[in-house]
Design a protein around this motif. Structure first.
Motif, PDB file in Angstrom:
ATOM      1  N   SER A 196       0.815  -1.225   0.000  1.00  0.00           N
ATOM      2  CA  SER A 196       0.000   0.000   0.000  1.00  0.00           C
ATOM      3  C   SER A 196       0.842   1.266   0.000  1.00  0.00           C
ATOM      4  O   SER A 196       0.326   2.349  -0.261  1.00  0.00           O
ATOM      5  CB  SER A 196      -0.937   0.010   1.208  1.00  0.00           C
ATOM      6  N   GLN A 197       2.137   1.161   0.295  1.00  0.00           N
ATOM      7  CA  GLN A 197       3.019   2.324   0.341  1.00  0.00           C
ATOM      8  C   GLN A 197       3.869   2.407  -0.917  1.00  0.00           C
ATOM      9  O   GLN A 197       4.606   1.464  -1.245  1.00  0.00           O
ATOM     10  CB  GLN A 197       3.942   2.252   1.561  1.00  0.00           C
ATOM     11  N   GLN A 198       3.743   3.510  -1.636  1.00  0.00           N
ATOM     12  CA  GLN A 198       4.602   3.761  -2.787  1.00  0.00           C
ATOM     13  C   GLN A 198       5.807   4.586  -2.360  1.00  0.00           C
ATOM     14  O   GLN A 198       5.732   5.346  -1.381  1.00  0.00           O
ATOM     15  CB  GLN A 198       3.836   4.504  -3.878  1.00  0.00           C
ATOM     16  N   LEU A 199       6.882   4.478  -3.089  1.00  0.00           N
ATOM     17  CA  LEU A 199       8.081   5.274  -2.840  1.00  0.00           C
ATOM     18  C   LEU A 199       8.301   6.210  -4.024  1.00  0.00           C
ATOM     19  O   LEU A 199       8.167   5.796  -5.177  1.00  0.00           O
ATOM     20  CB  LEU A 199       9.302   4.375  -2.657  1.00  0.00           C
ATOM     21  N   THR A 201      10.022   8.399  -6.970  1.00  0.00           N
ATOM     22  CA  THR A 201      11.123   8.105  -7.884  1.00  0.00           C
ATOM     23  C   THR A 201      12.436   8.631  -7.310  1.00  0.00           C
ATOM     24  O   THR A 201      12.516   9.785  -6.885  1.00  0.00           O
ATOM     25  CB  THR A 201      10.867   8.761  -9.252  1.00  0.00           C
ATOM     26  N   GLY A 202      13.434   7.783  -7.261  1.00  0.00           N
ATOM     27  CA  GLY A 202      14.733   8.187  -6.738  1.00  0.00           C
ATOM     28  C   GLY A 202      14.883   8.055  -5.238  1.00  0.00           C
ATOM     29  O   GLY A 202      15.978   8.286  -4.697  1.00  0.00           O
ATOM     30  N   PHE A 203      13.805   7.667  -4.542  1.00  0.00           N
ATOM     31  CA  PHE A 203      13.856   7.587  -3.078  1.00  0.00           C
ATOM     32  C   PHE A 203      14.866   6.537  -2.618  1.00  0.00           C
ATOM     33  O   PHE A 203      15.633   6.765  -1.686  1.00  0.00           O
ATOM     34  CB  PHE A 203      12.464   7.261  -2.527  1.00  0.00           C
ATOM     35  N   SER A 204      14.881   5.389  -3.284  1.00  0.00           N
ATOM     36  CA  SER A 204      15.770   4.308  -2.871  1.00  0.00           C
ATOM     37  C   SER A 204      17.235   4.706  -2.989  1.00  0.00           C
ATOM     38  O   SER A 204      18.055   4.344  -2.147  1.00  0.00           O
ATOM     39  CB  SER A 204      15.493   3.054  -3.708  1.00  0.00           C
ATOM     40  N   ALA A 205      17.566   5.473  -4.030  1.00  0.00           N
ATOM     41  CA  ALA A 205      18.949   5.900  -4.210  1.00  0.00           C
ATOM     42  C   ALA A 205      19.346   6.964  -3.198  1.00  0.00           C
ATOM     43  O   ALA A 205      20.454   6.965  -2.672  1.00  0.00           O
ATOM     44  CB  ALA A 205      19.151   6.422  -5.633  1.00  0.00           C
ATOM     45  N   ALA A 206      18.400   7.883  -2.904  1.00  0.00           N
ATOM     46  CA  ALA A 206      18.709   8.975  -1.988  1.00  0.00           C
ATOM     47  C   ALA A 206      18.671   8.535  -0.530  1.00  0.00           C
ATOM     48  O   ALA A 206      19.452   9.021   0.292  1.00  0.00           O
ATOM     49  CB  ALA A 206      17.731  10.133  -2.214  1.00  0.00           C
ATOM     50  N   SER A 211      14.439   3.264   2.557  1.00  0.00           N
ATOM     51  CA  SER A 211      13.809   2.458   1.519  1.00  0.00           C
ATOM     52  C   SER A 211      13.849   0.977   1.878  1.00  0.00           C
ATOM     53  O   SER A 211      12.846   0.262   1.725  1.00  0.00           O
ATOM     54  CB  SER A 211      14.522   2.689   0.184  1.00  0.00           C
ATOM     55  N   ALA A 212      14.994   0.521   2.377  1.00  0.00           N
ATOM     56  CA  ALA A 212      15.128  -0.884   2.757  1.00  0.00           C
ATOM     57  C   ALA A 212      14.178  -1.235   3.891  1.00  0.00           C
ATOM     58  O   ALA A 212      13.577  -2.323   3.906  1.00  0.00           O
ATOM     59  CB  ALA A 212      16.573  -1.175   3.164  1.00  0.00           C
ATOM     60  N   ALA A 213      14.024  -0.311   4.852  1.00  0.00           N
ATOM     61  CA  ALA A 213      13.118  -0.567   5.974  1.00  0.00           C
ATOM     62  C   ALA A 213      11.677  -0.665   5.496  1.00  0.00           C
ATOM     63  O   ALA A 213      10.916  -1.534   5.948  1.00  0.00           O
ATOM     64  CB  ALA A 213      13.257   0.543   7.015  1.00  0.00           C
ATOM     65  N   LEU A 225       6.040   9.481   8.395  1.00  0.00           N
ATOM     66  CA  LEU A 225       7.331   9.904   7.882  1.00  0.00           C
ATOM     67  C   LEU A 225       7.715  11.241   8.508  1.00  0.00           C
ATOM     68  O   LEU A 225       6.910  12.178   8.545  1.00  0.00           O
ATOM     69  CB  LEU A 225       7.274  10.046   6.361  1.00  0.00           C
ATOM     70  N   VAL A 226       8.943  11.328   9.004  1.00  0.00           N
ATOM     71  CA  VAL A 226       9.478  12.571   9.550  1.00  0.00           C
ATOM     72  C   VAL A 226      10.498  13.102   8.557  1.00  0.00           C
ATOM     73  O   VAL A 226      11.560  12.505   8.368  1.00  0.00           O
ATOM     74  CB  VAL A 226      10.139  12.351  10.921  1.00  0.00           C
ATOM     75  N   VAL A 227      10.177  14.203   7.893  1.00  0.00           N
ATOM     76  CA  VAL A 227      11.055  14.803   6.895  1.00  0.00           C
ATOM     77  C   VAL A 227      11.839  15.925   7.565  1.00  0.00           C
ATOM     78  O   VAL A 227      11.260  16.811   8.182  1.00  0.00           O
ATOM     79  CB  VAL A 227      10.242  15.361   5.710  1.00  0.00           C
ATOM     80  N   HIS A 228      13.173  15.897   7.432  1.00  0.00           N
ATOM     81  CA  HIS A 228      13.987  16.916   8.092  1.00  0.00           C
ATOM     82  C   HIS A 228      15.298  17.098   7.357  1.00  0.00           C
ATOM     83  O   HIS A 228      15.680  16.302   6.496  1.00  0.00           O
ATOM     84  CB  HIS A 228      14.260  16.521   9.547  1.00  0.00           C
ATOM     85  N   ARG A 229      16.005  18.164   7.703  1.00  0.00           N
ATOM     86  CA  ARG A 229      17.364  18.397   7.252  1.00  0.00           C
ATOM     87  C   ARG A 229      18.316  18.185   8.430  1.00  0.00           C
ATOM     88  O   ARG A 229      17.892  17.923   9.547  1.00  0.00           O
ATOM     89  CB  ARG A 229      17.506  19.831   6.715  1.00  0.00           C
ATOM     90  N   ARG A 230      19.605  18.347   8.176  1.00  0.00           N
ATOM     91  CA  ARG A 230      20.570  18.148   9.252  1.00  0.00           C
ATOM     92  C   ARG A 230      20.330  19.106  10.410  1.00  0.00           C
ATOM     93  O   ARG A 230      20.535  18.752  11.571  1.00  0.00           O
ATOM     94  CB  ARG A 230      21.996  18.338   8.715  1.00  0.00           C
ATOM     95  N   SER A 231      19.896  20.336  10.105  1.00  0.00           N
ATOM     96  CA  SER A 231      19.686  21.326  11.159  1.00  0.00           C
ATOM     97  C   SER A 231      18.581  20.933  12.126  1.00  0.00           C
ATOM     98  O   SER A 231      18.537  21.424  13.251  1.00  0.00           O
ATOM     99  CB  SER A 231      19.357  22.698  10.543  1.00  0.00           C
TER     100      SER A 231
END
Length: 311
Positions: A196-199, A201-206, A211-213, A225-231
């Protein structure tokens, strides 16, 4: 309570899934948009203001009148609206900013969500779910004996290209008052169905580990999903720790203008169109959401905001 800072266990007993459901059902009774459904938008705005003031928050309506802004279209039928750029001649809207003090102070953590929906969709997940978490978080934080440096924002015109958030980021961070930001964007749709979850394009590489999880879990849409930067990596770790401690496991939005102004920010999301088949459709209804998980998100968000603000 550790060293005077509230933890998840201080909030979880008081979060109410039924109250969150009532919020979503009210907000998602019909599509709401400043341009296409103004009466519904006014109704939603009045409801949010009442809920916040009833919880003891001071709410300021911050109108804006903008000219010649590049954004996107919220026209019915477009599933990838961000890919449909449009130059808006004039946009008149308003954000709601709430605080327990007179105004956000230096070092404030901002919790935000957008109030509008796209044309033709009642927007239960996108984004009554995020607004309902902001409201429940407000109620939880109001229980604390000392108000933390946390402010709340309900953004207008996200579906037109982050218009309200862009304006708020400029206004609120003009004097460097915002130390961090948590954005709640489509956070209520979960499914345990394999595949049911799509990824993207390019998510697996980045992001090979993430992606493996997801693949090891059978690509089930059962996580936040928690989206963040290094900061904002430390804040992301705070949220993940809080979410992992809840009784319910929790496995492109308004945070971006704050990132662009170098404000550390998180976006919490169920991944929207990469999981939810009702995204931007008339079927985005309250009955499709998981209110137990929304309650867990609210408790984790309250704990994270207070810990982040405490430094």
């Amino acid at each position: 309570m550790k060293h005077g800072t509230p933890e998840l266990t201080d909030f979880e007993p008081f979060v109410d899934p039924l109250r969150i459901r009532r919020d979503v059902e009210f907000l998602a009774a019909e599509p709401r948009s400043r341009r296409r459904a103004p009466h519904a938008m006014q109704r939603a705005e009045a409801y949010v203001r009442h809920q916040l003031t009833s919880a003891g928050w001071q709410v300021e309506r911050q109108p804006f009148d903008l000219r010649w802004k590049i954004g996107s279209t919220d026209r019915h039928g477009h599933r990838a609206l961000a890919l449909k750029p449009r130059l808006h001649r004039r946009l008149q809207g308003a954000n709601l900013i709430a605080s327990q003090a007179a105004a956000p102070t230096m070092g404030t953590v901002l919790i935000g969500a957008h109030l509008d929906s796209v044309d033709g969709s009642p927007g239960a997940d996108d984004n009554a779910s995020g607004v309902s978490v902001v409201l429940e978080t407000a109620r939880l934080l109001a229980r604390l004996p000392i108000a933390p440096p946390v402010a709340l924002a309900l953004f207008d015109m996200e579906e037109l290209g982050l218009i309200g958030a862009r304006h708020a980021a400029r206004e609120l961070n003009g004097s460097g008052r915002i130390a961090g930001m948590i954005c709640l964007e489509s956070v209520g749709y979960f499914t345990d169905a394999p595949g049911s979850q799509q990824l993207p394009t390019g998510f697996s590489a980045a992001f090979p580990r993430a992606s493996a999880a997801a693949k090891a879990n059978g690509l089930r849409g059962d996580f936040t999903l928690v989206v963040h930067r290094r900061s904002s990596a430390a804040a992301a770790a705070l949220w993940r720790h809080a979410a992992a401690a809840t009784s319910i496991h929790l496995g492109r939005s308004d945070h971006a203008p704050f990132w662009n102004r170098r404000v550390p920010a998180l976006m919490l999301t169920d991944t929207a169109n990469f999981r939810n088949p009702h995204y931007h459709r008339p079927t985005d209804l309250p009955g499709t959401l998981d209110f137990q998980r929304l309650a867990a998100i609210a408790a984790a968000t309250a704990a994270t905001a207070v810990s982040w603000a405490a430094g």
